[in-house]
Scaffold this motif. Sequence first.
Motif, PDB file in Angstrom:
ATOM      1  N   ALA A   1      48.135  39.692  42.699  1.00 49.79           N
ATOM      2  CA  ALA A   1      49.211  39.724  41.579  1.00 49.79           C
ATOM      3  C   ALA A   1      48.537  39.815  40.067  1.00 49.79           C
ATOM      4  O   ALA A   1      48.729  40.613  39.185  1.00 49.79           O
ATOM      5  CB  ALA A   1      49.868  38.473  41.441  1.00 49.79           C
ATOM      6  N   GLY A   2      47.298  39.073  40.118  1.00 42.90           N
ATOM      7  CA  GLY A   2      46.606  39.213  38.850  1.00 42.90           C
ATOM      8  C   GLY A   2      45.953  40.454  38.472  1.00 42.90           C
ATOM      9  O   GLY A   2      45.934  41.023  37.321  1.00 42.90           O
ATOM     10  N   PHE A   3      45.476  41.035  39.477  1.00 40.86           N
ATOM     11  CA  PHE A   3      44.854  42.542  39.527  1.00 40.86           C
ATOM     12  C   PHE A   3      45.781  43.471  39.143  1.00 40.86           C
ATOM     13  O   PHE A   3      45.525  44.511  38.146  1.00 40.86           O
ATOM     14  CB  PHE A   3      44.192  42.693  40.525  1.00 40.86           C
ATOM     15  N   LEU A   4      46.993  43.495  39.626  1.00 40.50           N
ATOM     16  CA  LEU A   4      48.126  44.339  39.232  1.00 40.50           C
ATOM     17  C   LEU A   4      48.523  44.103  37.793  1.00 40.50           C
ATOM     18  O   LEU A   4      48.846  45.165  37.093  1.00 40.50           O
ATOM     19  CB  LEU A   4      49.285  44.189  40.252  1.00 40.50           C
TER      20      LEU A   4
ATOM     21  N   ALA B   1      38.426  41.089  44.334  1.00 35.59           N
ATOM     22  CA  ALA B   1      39.126  40.116  43.324  1.00 35.59           C
ATOM     23  C   ALA B   1      39.181  38.791  43.823  1.00 35.59           C
ATOM     24  O   ALA B   1      39.224  38.626  45.081  1.00 35.59           O
ATOM     25  CB  ALA B   1      40.420  40.821  42.900  1.00 35.59           C
ATOM     26  N   SER B   2      39.047  37.830  42.909  1.00 36.02           N
ATOM     27  CA  SER B   2      39.278  36.509  43.566  1.00 36.02           C
ATOM     28  C   SER B   2      39.713  35.693  42.268  1.00 36.02           C
ATOM     29  O   SER B   2      39.525  36.131  41.100  1.00 36.02           O
ATOM     30  CB  SER B   2      38.116  36.081  43.922  1.00 36.02           C
ATOM     31  N   ASP B   3      40.288  34.541  42.481  1.00 35.84           N
ATOM     32  CA  ASP B   3      40.595  33.505  41.485  1.00 35.84           C
ATOM     33  C   ASP B   3      40.618  32.140  41.846  1.00 35.84           C
ATOM     34  O   ASP B   3      41.415  31.045  41.834  1.00 35.84           O
ATOM     35  CB  ASP B   3      42.052  33.817  40.948  1.00 35.84           C
ATOM     36  N   GLY B   4      39.508  31.858  42.834  1.00 39.22           N
ATOM     37  CA  GLY B   4      39.103  30.640  43.296  1.00 39.22           C
ATOM     38  C   GLY B   4      38.897  30.502  44.822  1.00 39.22           C
ATOM     39  O   GLY B   4      38.157  29.484  45.336  1.00 39.22           O
ATOM     40  N   GLY B   5      39.372  31.305  45.431  1.00 36.09           N
ATOM     41  CA  GLY B   5      39.356  31.471  46.970  1.00 36.09           C
ATOM     42  C   GLY B   5      38.191  32.571  47.379  1.00 36.09           C
ATOM     43  O   GLY B   5      37.415  32.794  46.357  1.00 36.09           O
TER      44      GLY B   5
ATOM     45  N   GLU C   1      42.230  31.794  28.778  1.00 35.15           N
ATOM     46  CA  GLU C   1      41.382  31.793  29.558  1.00 35.15           C
ATOM     47  C   GLU C   1      41.244  32.941  30.531  1.00 35.15           C
ATOM     48  O   GLU C   1      40.192  32.995  31.254  1.00 35.15           O
ATOM     49  CB  GLU C   1      41.624  30.518  30.576  1.00 35.15           C
ATOM     50  N   GLY C   2      42.204  33.927  30.437  1.00 36.48           N
ATOM     51  CA  GLY C   2      42.105  35.065  31.558  1.00 36.48           C
ATOM     52  C   GLY C   2      43.487  35.048  31.894  1.00 36.48           C
ATOM     53  O   GLY C   2      44.360  34.365  32.013  1.00 36.48           O
ATOM     54  N   ILE C   3      43.627  35.826  33.200  1.00 37.64           N
ATOM     55  CA  ILE C   3      44.857  36.148  34.003  1.00 37.64           C
ATOM     56  C   ILE C   3      44.992  34.905  34.952  1.00 37.64           C
ATOM     57  O   ILE C   3      43.919  34.871  35.921  1.00 37.64           O
ATOM     58  CB  ILE C   3      44.956  37.328  34.352  1.00 37.64           C
ATOM     59  N   ARG C   4      45.886  34.090  34.889  1.00 38.17           N
ATOM     60  CA  ARG C   4      46.156  33.222  35.729  1.00 38.17           C
ATOM     61  C   ARG C   4      47.406  33.528  36.664  1.00 38.17           C
ATOM     62  O   ARG C   4      48.344  34.021  36.302  1.00 38.17           O
ATOM     63  CB  ARG C   4      46.472  31.725  35.165  1.00 38.17           C
ATOM     64  N   ALA C   5      47.416  33.213  38.001  1.00 38.73           N
ATOM     65  CA  ALA C   5      48.538  33.513  39.015  1.00 38.73           C
ATOM     66  C   ALA C   5      48.863  32.434  39.824  1.00 38.73           C
ATOM     67  O   ALA C   5      48.303  31.542  39.861  1.00 38.73           O
ATOM     68  CB  ALA C   5      47.936  34.449  40.175  1.00 38.73           C
TER      69      ALA C   5
ATOM     70  N   ALA D   1      49.550  27.082  41.773  1.00 37.86           N
ATOM     71  CA  ALA D   1      48.785  27.737  40.797  1.00 37.86           C
ATOM     72  C   ALA D   1      47.356  27.740  41.332  1.00 37.86           C
ATOM     73  O   ALA D   1      46.372  26.888  41.617  1.00 37.86           O
ATOM     74  CB  ALA D   1      48.761  26.703  39.655  1.00 37.86           C
ATOM     75  N   ALA D   2      46.612  29.070  41.038  1.00 33.40           N
ATOM     76  CA  ALA D   2      45.329  29.240  41.582  1.00 33.40           C
ATOM     77  C   ALA D   2      44.409  28.516  40.656  1.00 33.40           C
ATOM     78  O   ALA D   2      44.812  28.546  39.522  1.00 33.40           O
ATOM     79  CB  ALA D   2      44.974  30.735  41.538  1.00 33.40           C
ATOM     80  N   PRO D   3      43.283  27.897  41.095  1.00 33.28           N
ATOM     81  CA  PRO D   3      42.646  26.991  40.263  1.00 33.28           C
ATOM     82  C   PRO D   3      41.806  27.610  39.246  1.00 33.28           C
ATOM     83  O   PRO D   3      41.307  27.156  38.508  1.00 33.28           O
ATOM     84  CB  PRO D   3      41.677  26.367  41.218  1.00 33.28           C
ATOM     85  N   GLN D   4      41.459  29.024  39.209  1.00 36.39           N
ATOM     86  CA  GLN D   4      40.412  29.732  38.524  1.00 36.39           C
ATOM     87  C   GLN D   4      41.335  31.077  38.051  1.00 36.39           C
ATOM     88  O   GLN D   4      42.354  31.554  38.699  1.00 36.39           O
ATOM     89  CB  GLN D   4      39.236  30.042  38.913  1.00 36.39           C
ATOM     90  N   SER D   5      40.868  31.389  36.761  1.00 34.55           N
ATOM     91  CA  SER D   5      41.272  32.753  36.377  1.00 34.55           C
ATOM     92  C   SER D   5      40.887  33.981  37.039  1.00 34.55           C
ATOM     93  O   SER D   5      39.938  33.703  37.833  1.00 34.55           O
ATOM     94  CB  SER D   5      41.066  33.096  34.849  1.00 34.55           C
ATOM     95  N   LEU D   6      41.553  35.269  36.958  1.00 37.81           N
ATOM     96  CA  LEU D   6      41.335  36.356  37.618  1.00 37.81           C
ATOM     97  C   LEU D   6      39.687  36.681  37.518  1.00 37.81           C
ATOM     98  O   LEU D   6      39.089  36.998  36.427  1.00 37.81           O
ATOM     99  CB  LEU D   6      42.022  37.236  37.460  1.00 37.81           C
ATOM    100  N   LYS D   7      38.947  36.948  38.588  1.00 37.42           N
ATOM    101  CA  LYS D   7      37.571  37.463  38.420  1.00 37.42           C
ATOM    102  C   LYS D   7      37.632  39.025  39.283  1.00 37.42           C
ATOM    103  O   LYS D   7      37.981  38.844  40.509  1.00 37.42           O
ATOM    104  CB  LYS D   7      36.619  36.459  38.983  1.00 37.42           C
ATOM    105  N   ILE D   8      37.321  39.789  38.504  1.00 34.31           N
ATOM    106  CA  ILE D   8      37.232  41.226  39.172  1.00 34.31           C
ATOM    107  C   ILE D   8      35.765  41.658  39.389  1.00 34.31           C
ATOM    108  O   ILE D   8      34.768  41.528  38.490  1.00 34.31           O
ATOM    109  CB  ILE D   8      37.804  42.385  38.250  1.00 34.31           C
ATOM    110  N   GLY D   9      35.441  41.818  40.865  1.00 33.11           N
ATOM    111  CA  GLY D   9      33.985  42.331  41.113  1.00 33.11           C
ATOM    112  C   GLY D   9      33.936  43.690  41.169  1.00 33.11           C
ATOM    113  O   GLY D   9      34.544  44.517  40.393  1.00 33.11           O
ATOM    114  N   GLY D  10      32.959  44.248  42.258  1.00 35.69           N
ATOM    115  CA  GLY D  10      32.623  45.553  42.102  1.00 35.69           C
ATOM    116  C   GLY D  10      33.620  46.346  43.058  1.00 35.69           C
ATOM    117  O   GLY D  10      34.377  45.913  43.300  1.00 35.69           O
ATOM    118  N   GLU D  11      33.334  47.708  43.121  1.00 33.92           N
ATOM    119  CA  GLU D  11      34.296  48.558  43.678  1.00 33.92           C
ATOM    120  C   GLU D  11      33.449  48.905  45.100  1.00 33.92           C
ATOM    121  O   GLU D  11      32.086  48.684  45.134  1.00 33.92           O
ATOM    122  CB  GLU D  11      34.503  49.910  43.079  1.00 33.92           C
ATOM    123  N   MET D  12      34.195  49.242  45.976  1.00 36.55           N
ATOM    124  CA  MET D  12      33.568  49.659  47.439  1.00 36.55           C
ATOM    125  C   MET D  12      33.907  51.082  47.590  1.00 36.55           C
ATOM    126  O   MET D  12      34.975  51.424  47.262  1.00 36.55           O
ATOM    127  CB  MET D  12      34.016  48.792  48.630  1.00 36.55           C
TER     128      MET D  12
END
Length: 295
Positions: free
Chosen positions: A238-241, A160-164, A275-279, A123-134
């Motif tokens: 997976a969380g982003f999709l 995108a990230s969720d702890g890593g 808490e948000g999207i968890r994966a 289980a990823a330790p944090q919920s999904l975090k969506i950052g900026g676009e490139m």
Amino acid sequence: MSRTFRYVTLDVFTHRRFGGNQLAVFPDARGMTDAEMQSLAAEMNYSETTFVLPPADPAHTARVRIFHRTAEMPFAGHPNVGTAFVLADRAVDDVLRFEEIAGLVEIRLTRDAAGAVTSATVAAPQSLKIGGEMPVEIAAACAGIPPEGVVTTRHAPTIASDGGNPRLVFEVTPEAMAAASPDIAAFRRAVETTPALGGKLSLYLYRPEGTGLRTRMFSPLAGTWEDAATGSAATPLAGFLLHLSGAENGAWEITQGVEMGRPSVLHTTARRTPEGIRATVGGGCVRMFEGSVTL
């Protein structure tokens, strides 16, 4: 005074030898310095190496430190799967809890009728975090593909990230997936012109394949030209999709490493929570070598 440390190597996210992503695990790293851990990870030359220490909280299984060739990581997927296989005898009700920089990581084991571990799900330790676009042009240049190889129907290249470590996630055409090859000069230009990246950039390319997904991951600035299986990229994908779909939950089978000759299969899920999207990400594992090093 010399000290000897045992290690185990495994192929992760596979059920056969010489597939999946390679990992080295030091099951008892007590007495090892940070510099020694980093040097051993560089010497092993795998995408990651883990070092197991006693937990700060005795209710947890272990403290696990994860190093790639050049730095320590807060969280990663295949190192947790492989370390869980090595420490399976410490599981309580087939659950292990690892203390890591990103937080507490829970891994659940699955066993066959004979009691042998067949898979581990992280289980990823944090919920999904969506950052900026490139910009498409920059993402494409880094991947060594033409801009028209990037599919923007659903989204632009997005961090995108969720702890890593954050990953730049983008969809590509089948032709671009096959042709992709990282351009390290383009990577360097991208981090120099995008301070928000903090000097780090990893690409996670994906495309639909059958009912699942096909992916490739490039992180040459961290010493990993290409990765055979990247759990800490699969979970934010997976969380982003799921975020894009608007659904409550979803599951995706991801195939990675084919172009490297190390095919890997990662099983991912994502769900919406308060808490948000968890994966999660899970898969099999095969032990390869055992040995020791004297420092």
